[in-house]
Design a protein around this motif. Structure first.
Motif, short mmCIF file in Angstrom:
data_model
loop_
_atom_site.label_atom_id
_atom_site.label_comp_id
_atom_site.label_asym_id
_atom_site.label_seq_id
_atom_site.Cartn_x
_atom_site.Cartn_y
_atom_site.Cartn_z
N GLU A 84 0.83 -1.21 0.00
CA GLU A 84 0.00 0.00 0.00
C GLU A 84 0.86 1.26 0.00
OE1 GLU A 84 -3.63 0.94 1.96
OE2 GLU A 84 -4.06 -1.19 2.27
N SER A 144 -10.05 5.51 -5.52
CA SER A 144 -11.04 4.78 -4.75
C SER A 144 -10.40 3.69 -3.88
CB SER A 144 -12.04 4.13 -5.72
OG SER A 144 -12.78 3.15 -5.06
N PRO A 145 -10.71 3.70 -2.59
CA PRO A 145 -10.23 2.61 -1.73
C PRO A 145 -10.76 1.25 -2.19
CG PRO A 145 -11.09 4.41 -0.40
CD PRO A 145 -11.41 4.73 -1.83
N GLU A 146 -11.93 1.24 -2.81
CA GLU A 146 -12.50 -0.01 -3.31
C GLU A 146 -11.65 -0.57 -4.46
OE1 GLU A 146 -15.43 2.24 -1.15
OE2 GLU A 146 -14.38 2.82 -2.97
N VAL A 147 -11.12 0.30 -5.31
CA VAL A 147 -10.26 -0.16 -6.39
C VAL A 147 -8.93 -0.66 -5.83
CG1 VAL A 147 -9.02 0.51 -8.49
CG2 VAL A 147 -11.36 1.31 -8.11
N THR A 148 -8.40 0.03 -4.84
CA THR A 148 -7.17 -0.44 -4.19
C THR A 148 -7.40 -1.83 -3.60
OG1 THR A 148 -6.29 1.76 -3.76
CG2 THR A 148 -5.55 0.01 -2.29
N GLU A 149 -8.50 -2.02 -2.92
CA GLU A 149 -8.81 -3.32 -2.33
C GLU A 149 -8.98 -4.39 -3.41
OE1 GLU A 149 -9.28 -6.31 0.33
OE2 GLU A 149 -8.59 -4.28 0.76
N ALA A 150 -9.70 -4.06 -4.48
CA ALA A 150 -9.90 -5.02 -5.57
C ALA A 150 -8.57 -5.38 -6.23
CB ALA A 150 -10.88 -4.46 -6.59
N THR A 151 -7.72 -4.38 -6.40
CA THR A 151 -6.40 -4.63 -6.99
C THR A 151 -5.60 -5.57 -6.10
OG1 THR A 151 -6.40 -2.50 -8.12
CG2 THR A 151 -4.25 -3.53 -7.76
N TRP A 152 -5.60 -5.30 -4.82
CA TRP A 152 -4.88 -6.16 -3.88
C TRP A 152 -5.40 -7.59 -3.95
CZ3 TRP A 152 -0.61 -6.78 -1.46
CH2 TRP A 152 -0.51 -7.67 -0.38
N GLN A 153 -6.71 -7.76 -3.95
CA GLN A 153 -7.30 -9.10 -4.01
C GLN A 153 -6.95 -9.80 -5.32
OE1 GLN A 153 -8.51 -10.65 -1.42
NE2 GLN A 153 -8.22 -8.79 -0.21
#
Length: 149
Positions: A18, A34-43
């Motif tokens: 991160e 977007s934090p949601e895109v960061t999370e999706a990228t990580w996943q």
């Protein structure tokens, strides 16, 4: 450079990933990501069956940089192309060969998949990155780099 090695991204790399990811976004002046895109990228990066792959360069236990890449079919070749999507190192790790080691690791992964090339994009203002890219790949007339394999 001999002490720098590359390994796959691991779940316990989340915090340092991160930090690098946000540094990368800041470098390209991306705000309100977007934090949601960061999370999706990580996943996606952690999914062993997913299309997005992540590697980190390390020296000892210290993570120095990251690279993300993916494979896709091409209408120009039998084998896939490999798109090197993101490459970033901590500022203190620059000019030590970290970027080149990460690019070569992606090239090795691409060779293993019988990819025809590795390519990437950068902004025209990224002079430090472009000086590396001009050494390890050929300029295609765009701010678009290709490494034939």
């Amino acid at each position: 450079m001999s002490d720098i090695r590359v390994r796959p991204l691991e779940a316990n790399d989340r915090a340092v990933w991160e930090e690098l990811w946000h540094g990368y976004l800041s470098f390209y002046k991306v705000s309100n990501f977007s934090p949601e895109v960061t999370e999706a990228t990580w996943q996606r990066l952690l999914d062993p069956n997913g299309p997005l792959h992540g590697l980190v360069a390390v020296e000892g236990d210290e993570v120095l940089g990251l690279v993300h890449y993916l494979f896709h079919p091409s209408s120009w070749t039998i084998g896939p192309y490999c798109y090197l999507q993101d490459l970033f190192t901590f500022p203190a790790a620059r000019r030590r060969g970290v970027g080149e080691v990460l690019i070569e690791a992606v090239a090795d992964a691409a060779r293993a998949q019988n990819a025809a090339r590795v390519y990437w994009l950068t902004h025209e203002s990224n002079a430090p990155g472009r000086s590396l890219y001009d050494r390890v790949a050929r300029h295609a007339g765009f701010i678009h780099y290709i490494k034939d394999l």
